[in-house]
Design a protein around this motif. Structure first.
Motif, PDB file in Angstrom:
ATOM      1  N   ASP A 211      36.766  36.910  45.091  1.00 30.26           N
ATOM      2  CA  ASP A 211      37.178  35.504  45.030  1.00 30.26           C
ATOM      3  C   ASP A 211      37.776  35.174  43.666  1.00 30.26           C
ATOM      4  OD1 ASP A 211      36.349  35.035  47.616  1.00 30.26           O
ATOM      5  OD2 ASP A 211      34.422  34.167  47.052  1.00 30.26           O
ATOM      6  N   ARG A 212      37.171  35.704  42.626  1.00 32.49           N
ATOM      7  CA  ARG A 212      37.651  35.430  41.272  1.00 32.49           C
ATOM      8  C   ARG A 212      39.031  36.062  41.052  1.00 32.49           C
ATOM      9  NH1 ARG A 212      33.711  37.791  38.507  1.00 32.49           N
ATOM     10  NH2 ARG A 212      32.381  35.973  38.922  1.00 32.49           N
ATOM     11  N   VAL A 213      39.198  37.297  41.537  1.00 24.67           N
ATOM     12  CA  VAL A 213      40.493  37.973  41.400  1.00 24.67           C
ATOM     13  C   VAL A 213      41.570  37.232  42.180  1.00 24.67           C
ATOM     14  CG1 VAL A 213      41.767  40.066  41.997  1.00 24.67           C
ATOM     15  CG2 VAL A 213      39.543  40.242  40.890  1.00 24.67           C
ATOM     16  N   LEU A 214      41.243  36.780  43.382  1.00 19.73           N
ATOM     17  CA  LEU A 214      42.221  36.034  44.171  1.00 19.73           C
ATOM     18  C   LEU A 214      42.659  34.767  43.448  1.00 19.73           C
ATOM     19  CD1 LEU A 214      40.774  36.337  47.799  1.00 19.73           C
ATOM     20  CD2 LEU A 214      42.693  37.585  46.807  1.00 19.73           C
ATOM     21  N   ALA A 215      41.714  34.103  42.839  1.00 21.99           N
ATOM     22  CA  ALA A 215      42.032  32.861  42.136  1.00 21.99           C
ATOM     23  C   ALA A 215      42.822  33.119  40.854  1.00 21.99           C
ATOM     24  CB  ALA A 215      40.749  32.104  41.824  1.00 21.99           C
ATOM     25  N   ASP A 216      42.437  34.170  40.120  1.00 23.57           N
ATOM     26  CA  ASP A 216      43.031  34.414  38.803  1.00 23.57           C
ATOM     27  C   ASP A 216      44.328  35.212  38.853  1.00 23.57           C
ATOM     28  OD1 ASP A 216      40.849  33.084  37.785  1.00 23.57           O
ATOM     29  OD2 ASP A 216      39.798  34.886  37.118  1.00 23.57           O
ATOM     30  N   GLU A 217      44.417  36.169  39.786  1.00 26.78           N
ATOM     31  CA  GLU A 217      45.553  37.089  39.792  1.00 26.78           C
ATOM     32  C   GLU A 217      46.343  37.096  41.094  1.00 26.78           C
ATOM     33  OE1 GLU A 217      44.601  41.040  38.138  1.00 26.78           O
ATOM     34  OE2 GLU A 217      42.550  40.260  37.876  1.00 26.78           O
TER      35      GLU A 217
END
Length: 368
Positions: A211-217
């Motif tokens: 989820d964090r990667v989807l949001a950030d990158e």
């Protein structure tokens, strides 16, 4: 040509009968029974969405048989999975050709001919579809616990590795749709109790990291992107809104993604894979149009979802067979002949197309 309710009902009935009749006795679904490059193989990704489609339309035994086939394949290749997990833990990950393939023969063996095989998405998708099926029909998930544990270990060890995408292209990148499939599968396994203890904790932690990667990158200008670091769109991104539900349907990124897909990839009702697509000239795909319809329905636009259903249904021939893609409005017609010479005419029928039509039709009916 499907032009009215009676025609649509006939097409839906045909789609159910076609998928069930072509299913191998061991549970595998052929991607396409006659297409030269697909014949004799079952993909975890395609098969999982096919199983979800027929499950939603009431073909319980067929879907169950597919998930049993998945468990058989995973058990057959458990040593390979353990080797992958051990190598990743040691900091010496195995090469792509030593990872699990995207497709298997109907008996669960590796293919002998070359394919663009290292794809992670199908292993998340089958877990998601299994849990959807069991919850939909009140089936005990526990017989699949061992297969789920093997799958979760594999995905947790390797989720962030570059691999081929849904379209078996661009192996040097981490694809957003692939991450979405993994996220959906890990969450489904945890929520259904297929994994517990430390394994469940690792799966949940990995979902949080995705989820964090989807949001950030994986998000640019308010929409999801084709792969990390690439602002382009891909028609598969609609699936992260629905049916996978990786994004909340009312979230700004979900709305932004659907808006962008509709604006940049949808033409006269049908959805392209991506703007640079040259496969058979880059036509519009019924299954992607159904994914967009499912996502539109999830955000409350029933009329748009119905238009997607009607467009996809209208691509059926007089024999009620749905193709992989249609040949009108090609993005680059100069490439069409190259693929005709290589593999013959476009895959027809494509079971994944028929399954997505079933899934969208069921969802539309249930929202009436």
């Amino acid at each position: 040509m499907v032009s009215n309710t009676a025609d649509l009902d006939a097409l839906l009935a045909h789609s159910r009968e076609l998928i069930v009749s072509l299913q191998d006795e061991g549970g595998a679904y052929p991607a396409s029974p006659t297409f030269s490059a697909y014949k004799g193989y079952c993909w975890f990704r395609d098969g999982a969405f096919i199983a979800d489609g027929v499950s939603s339309s009431g073909e319980v035994a067929s879907a169950t048989a597919f998930f049993e086939w998945c468990a058989m394949v995973l058990d057959k290749h458990r040593d390979r999975i353990r080797a992958v997990v051990a190598a990743a833990a040691a900091g010496t990950p195995l090469s792509g050709d030593q990872m699990l393939p995207a497709r298997y023969t109907f008996t669960g063996e590796l293919g002998e001919d070359y394919w663009w095989d290292f794809q992670l998405d199908g292993y998340g998708t089958w877990l998601w579809a299994l849990v959807e099926h069991c919850e939909r029909h009140g089936i005990d998930v526990s017989p699949w616990r061992d297969a789920a544990e093997l799958t979760v270990d594999y995905l947790v060890s390797s989720w962030d590795r570059p691999c081929f995408d849904w379209w078996e292209e661009n192996s040097a990148h981490v694809h957003v749709s692939t991450l979405g499939c993994i996220a959906a599968g890990l969450s489904a396994a945890v929520d259904a109790g297929l994994v517990d203890g430390d394994r469940a904790a690792r799966a949940s932690e990995t979902r949080t990291r995705i989820d964090r990667v989807l949001a950030d990158e994986g998000t640019v200008d308010g929409h999801l992107t084709k792969w990390l670091g690439n602002p382009a769109l891909d028609g598969s991104l609609s699936a992260l809104v629905a049916p996978l539900r990786v994004l909340d349907a009312d979230s700004p990124v979900a709305i932004g993604t659907l808006t962008a897909v509709e604006r940049e990839l949808a033409v006269d009702g049908g959805v392209h894979r991506f703007r640079a697509d040259t496969f058979y000239g880059g036509g519009r795909w019924p299954l992607l149009t159904c994914f967009l319809g499912l996502a539109q329905l999830a955000v409350g636009d029933r009329e748009a979802a119905r238009r997607a259903l009607d467009w996809a249904a209208a691509t059926a021939g007089n024999d009620l067979m749905l193709p992989e893609q249609v040949e009108e409005h090609l993005l680059d017609e100069s490439f069409r002949q190259e693929w005709l010479d290589r593999w013959g005419t476009v895959a027809t029928p494509l079971l994944w197309s028929h399954a997505m039509l079933l899934r969208l039709a069921v969802e539309i009916e249930e929202t009436r």
